[in-house]
Every structure is written in structure tokens, then in C-alpha cells.
Design an enzyme around this catalytic site. Structure first.
Site, PDB file in Angstrom:
ATOM      1  N   HIS A  82       0.826  -1.206   0.036  1.00  0.00           N
ATOM      2  CA  HIS A  82      -0.062   0.010  -0.172  1.00  0.00           C
ATOM      3  C   HIS A  82       0.933   1.142   0.060  1.00  0.00           C
ATOM      4  O   HIS A  82       1.914   1.278   0.771  1.00  0.00           O
ATOM      5  CB  HIS A  82      -0.957  -0.071   1.310  1.00  0.00           C
ATOM      6  CG  HIS A  82      -1.514   1.377   1.260  1.00  0.00           C
ATOM      7  ND1 HIS A  82      -2.778   1.562   0.576  1.00  0.00           N
ATOM      8  CD2 HIS A  82      -1.342   2.467   2.012  1.00  0.00           C
ATOM      9  CE1 HIS A  82      -3.198   2.831   0.901  1.00  0.00           C
ATOM     10  NE2 HIS A  82      -2.639   3.316   1.583  1.00  0.00           N
ATOM     11  N   ASP A 161     -15.356   3.435   7.893  1.00  0.00           N
ATOM     12  CA  ASP A 161     -14.221   4.289   7.658  1.00  0.00           C
ATOM     13  C   ASP A 161     -14.762   5.653   6.531  1.00  0.00           C
ATOM     14  O   ASP A 161     -14.475   6.593   6.767  1.00  0.00           O
ATOM     15  CB  ASP A 161     -12.981   3.656   7.089  1.00  0.00           C
ATOM     16  CG  ASP A 161     -11.965   4.587   6.779  1.00  0.00           C
ATOM     17  OD1 ASP A 161     -11.403   5.451   7.378  1.00  0.00           O
ATOM     18  OD2 ASP A 161     -11.552   4.318   5.352  1.00  0.00           O
ATOM     19  N   ARG A 168     -14.778  13.754   8.919  1.00  0.00           N
ATOM     20  CA  ARG A 168     -13.372  14.138   9.263  1.00  0.00           C
ATOM     21  C   ARG A 168     -12.828  15.441   8.196  1.00  0.00           C
ATOM     22  O   ARG A 168     -12.368  16.426   8.610  1.00  0.00           O
ATOM     23  CB  ARG A 168     -12.337  13.368   9.175  1.00  0.00           C
ATOM     24  CG  ARG A 168     -12.242  12.308  10.311  1.00  0.00           C
ATOM     25  CD  ARG A 168     -11.324  11.042  10.059  1.00  0.00           C
ATOM     26  NE  ARG A 168     -10.022  11.351   9.912  1.00  0.00           N
ATOM     27  CZ  ARG A 168      -9.021  10.697   9.253  1.00  0.00           C
ATOM     28  NH1 ARG A 168      -9.534   9.431   8.672  1.00  0.00           N
ATOM     29  NH2 ARG A 168      -8.048  11.023   8.895  1.00  0.00           N
ATOM     30  N   SER A 183      -7.718   4.316   9.308  1.00  0.00           N
ATOM     31  CA  SER A 183      -8.485   4.335   8.099  1.00  0.00           C
ATOM     32  C   SER A 183      -7.567   3.705   6.844  1.00  0.00           C
ATOM     33  O   SER A 183      -8.495   2.923   6.263  1.00  0.00           O
ATOM     34  CB  SER A 183      -8.441   6.025   7.684  1.00  0.00           C
ATOM     35  OG  SER A 183      -8.853   5.885   6.287  1.00  0.00           O
ATOM     36  N   LYS A 187      -8.660  -0.961   5.710  1.00  0.00           N
ATOM     37  CA  LYS A 187      -8.773  -1.458   4.075  1.00  0.00           C
ATOM     38  C   LYS A 187      -7.678  -2.361   3.894  1.00  0.00           C
ATOM     39  O   LYS A 187      -8.296  -3.451   3.136  1.00  0.00           O
ATOM     40  CB  LYS A 187      -8.905  -0.301   3.441  1.00  0.00           C
ATOM     41  CG  LYS A 187      -9.770   0.785   3.404  1.00  0.00           C
ATOM     42  CD  LYS A 187      -9.690   1.799   2.517  1.00  0.00           C
ATOM     43  CE  LYS A 187      -8.802   3.114   2.576  1.00  0.00           C
ATOM     44  NZ  LYS A 187      -9.373   3.782   3.718  1.00  0.00           N
TER      45      LYS A 187
END
Length: 433
Positions: A82, A161, A168, A183, A187
Site C-alpha cells: 500500500h 471508515d 473528518r 483508516s 482497508k
């Protein structure tokens, strides 16, 4: 639940139990907690923070709010990667075939781009016919057979999320390490990998602008992964200028192909090979990173890396001829040279500005509903440290728009030219295990 008590507890700096966090998250998703109370809680977290245990529990609550991908039918240690997002970041396109060629299963679920950062799914759709909407059966079959698959994420992945992130965004509670980390990691956990390599970008084109913040985020995410029994490593890498020479969807796929052929830019090649090396180690194929790095270099030299990418394109119904004929990619009609107005050295490039310019050219989205132009983008002719003279081309804008004046101005102002050569950029700042 007594949300007022939860807000007060966090406001006073006390820790919440896993039951309190989970009940709060699930009730908010169901609409039983109003936005104004959740906003108050998020602001309390911004000021008081969360413990490692609380952050891990928040992550798990996000995961349990929606779909989870069961990859238990895939043989071997499944490794995911990621990136926290950047400009010209086409690393996933490079590491998936590289790591798969070593025999490590890579089950990659990716998203689309928003704002100045690009999405892997958008980039792959620049390849004619490439299918990212794989069924679960085909996704798992491809990974078991070919050790790789890339598909779009489920729309019901971590809905808590998504809902909390939207809140947010409008309540100025985005910049909180526990909230950012939970967050991102929710995932990754929901996608079912056994091991995760995180690429945390830092600099002008990244979400984290300072090295200290980036390292804090990396440490927090590694802690979350380990607490949830996922092998996790984070690299903190540079995003003070666009990665490589190409920005934009078709452009970036073409450049990823060049890297896999052994003709890539130094910065993206080094970052890609290093990330792939850690993925190979976590996947159990190698014991140390240096040995893995050398094996990956050999894959590129031998031509096996680009052949594995060709295989990826074929199994996902894309046209493999694009690999040897870049003219088959979408082509922009207009090409605008941005030229230097003074002599000297490129001292700095505001990567986010280059990303914004590319977005205005059509390469990115301002909203999720926007349609992008796969051919639009920017070629970085000069990078930090390069010598320039008046009239030299700094970058080339590619677009199908008739009026690109705003994008031109932003791109020009992204370059700072000084009289002395700047210090060399460090591509990888730290590795956190």
C-alpha cells in the site's frame, strides 16, 4: 450507548475499551449517533490521541463494519502493498509482476485516484480491454495459477471508515495519526493479506509533509498490523518531486513498462525494487532483503519481469501489444513545453503542484464523479539537481483541452531554479519493522 460519556472520557485523555469503540462505530454506521457527536469525539482524538491498543481496536471496528475478502483458498503467504499516495507513483504496476515472478502470491485490490494522486485502477484501464472487475472466483484463480491479480475494491469495504472520513474532511479532523493509520490499515486488513508492505510518502507531494510525521504514521501502522497478526513493514520514501518522469494514467503505465525492461528512472527503480524485496522476504522466498534485491534485478535483466507483466495483461483481457508499441495507448492531441526563464539548477519541484496541474489537464478528478482523460498528464524533462539554461524545457504538458493556461502557470511555478546545485535527494529515509 452514552455518547456524551465517551466524548468526555476521550476529552479527558482516558482510554476507551474495545467494547466502547466497537459499539460507537457500529451505532454511528447505523445512524444511531448524530454527526455532531461523532465530530466532537474526532476532535477529542485530534487533541488527546489514542493508545496503540485503542488505534488497533478502532481499525478492527472499521474492518468489521463491512465486507471482508476471504483469501484462505489462495495457497502460500499472500503479500499486499500500500502507498499513502503521491504524484507519479506507479510502483504497484511494477512490484506486482516482479514479486509474482518470484513465486509470491500478490492479491492486489486497488482504488481509483482522487485529487492530485492517481489510482492504480485508472492507470490499468489505459490498457485497451484490461479488466479490473474480476469476480472473486476469477481473482482467487488468477492468484493461485499466475501468482497475481489486480482488481477494484468492493464498494462495501469498511463503510464505517468511509462515513467517518467524510465527516473528518468537513470538520478539520483529518490530521490525526491514529485516525489516518486506522483508516489506511482497516482497508488493508479487510482485504485479507497475510503480510503488508507500506510505502509511506513524505514531502511536498505527500499527505505527510514532515519526516517526523511520516515516521510516526509508519510506526503506528506497523503496530496496528502486528497487533492484528499481520506481518507488516513500512518504508518512508521521498515525494518532494514526482516519482520518475511521467505523471498521468497512460504515461505512468508506459513508464512502468520501461522500468520492467530495465530502462526506468533511478528513483522509481530503486523504490520499486526495495519494496518488492521486502515483499519477497515477508512472502518467505528470501531470508534477507539484499539477496531478494539482486534476484529482482536479475529478473529485469533476463526479461522475465516484463514477460510477467505481459502475462498479467493477457490474463486480465488487456491488449499485450501495448508493451512493445506505446502508440497503442491513448494519445493526447496537445503537447505544451514549459520552459525555464533563468539559468541555474532545478533546486526544488513542488510535487503537489505538478499533480494539481495534471489534474487540471484532465488526468485526475476533483470529485469521485469526474471522468478522467487517460491520455492527459505531464512528462518531467528536468528533475531536482539538473542543470538548466533559459529556454530549456522543464516539463511537457499533455492534454486534449484547448485552454491549459492555469495548468501551465501552476506547472511553471512548481519549479524553483537556484544558482547552486542542491543536495542529492534521499529516496528512502527509513524502514520500520
Amino acid at each position: 450507548m452514552d455518547m456524551k460519556y465517551i466524548i468526555q472520557k476521550k476529552k479527558s485523555g482516558r482510554s476507551l475499551t474495545s467494547e466502547e469503540i466497537d459499539e460507537m462505530v457500529q451505532e454511528y454506521v447505523k445512524g444511531q449517533i448524530p454527526d455532531y457527536q461523532m465530530a466532537a469525539f474526532l476532535m477529542a482524538v485530534c487533541f488527546k490521541g489514542m493508545t496503540e491498543e485503542e488505534t488497533a481496536n478502532l481499525t478492527l471496528s472499521f474492518v468489521n463494519s463491512g465486507d471482508k475478502l476471504d483469501l484462505s483458498d489462495i495457497k502460500g503467504i499472500k503479500v499486499d502493498k500500500h502507498s499513502s499516495g503521491g504524484v507519479g507513483d506507479k510502483i504497484s504496476l511494477i512490484v506486482v509482476p516482479l514479486v509474482a515472478a518470484l513465486g509470491v502470491p500478490v492479491a492486489k485490490m486497488s482504488g481509483r485516484g482522487l485529487g492530485h494522486t492517481g489510482g492504480t485502477i485508472d492507470k490499468l484501464e489505459a490498457i485497451e480491454g484490461f479488466n479490473t472487475r474480476l469476480s472473486k472466483k476469477d481473482f482467487i484463480s488468477n492468484v493461485n495459477t499466475y501468482k497475481m491479480a489486480i482488481a477494484g475494491q468492493s464498494s462495501n469495504l469498511t463503510p464505517a471508515d468511509k462515513k467517518i472520513y467524510a465527516l473528518r474532511d468537513v470538520t478539520s479532523t483529518v490530521e490525526s495519526i491514529p485516525l489516518i493509520a486506522s483508516s489506511i490499515m482497516s482497508k488493508k486488513i479487510a482485504l485479507g493479506a497475510d503480510a503488508i508492505v507500506l510505502d509511506v510518502k513524505v514531502g511536498s507531494g505527500a499527505f505527510m509533509k514532515s519526516l517526523g510525521e511520516a515516521k510516526d504514521l509508519a510506526r503506528t501502522m506497523v503496530s496496528i498490523g502486528k497487533s492484528l497478526n499481520k506481518k507488516t513493514i513500512a518504508l518512508v520514501t521521498d515525494m518532494n518531486q514526482p516519482l520518475g518522469h511521467e505523471v498521468g494514467n497512460a504515461n505512468e503505465v508506459k513508464e512502468a513498462i520501461e522500468v520492467l525492461k530495465g530502462k526506468g528512472a533511478e528513483d522509481e527503480t530503486l523504490v520499486a525494487l526495495t519494496i518488492a524485496s521486502y515483499m519477497a522476504v515477508l512472502g518467505g522466498v528470501f531470508q534477507d532483503v539484499n539477496t531478494a534485491y539482486k534476484a529482482l534485478e536479475e529478473l529485469i535483466k533476463s526479461g522475465r519481469a516484463i514477460e510477467k507483466f505481459r502475462e498479467l495483461v493477457k490474463i486480465q483481457r488487456g491488449n499485450p501489444q501495448v508493451i512493445d508499441n506505446p502508440k497503442l495507448f491513448p494519445q493526447a492531441q496537445n503537447h505544451i513545453d514549459i520552459k525555464a526563464h533563468k539559468n541555474g539548477y532545478v533546486y526544488k519541484i513542488q510535487a503537489e503542484s505538478i499533480g494539481r496541474s495534471a489534474m487540471l489537464l484532465g488526468a485526475g478528478r476533483k470529485t469521485k464523479e469526474d471522468i478522467i482523460d487517460l491520455s492527459a498528464g505531464i512528462t518531467m524533462v528536468k528533475k531536482v539537481g539538473d542543470k538548466v539554461s533559459i529556454g530549456d524545457t522543464l516539463c511537457i504538458l499533455h492534454s486534449n483541452m484547448d485552454n491549459c493556461m492555469e495548468a501551465e502557470e501552476i506547472a511553471l511555478n512548481a519549479f524553483s531554479i537556484g544558482t547552486t546545485k542542491p543536495p542529492e535527494i534521499q529516496y528512502i529515509y527509513d524502514v520500520i519493522e
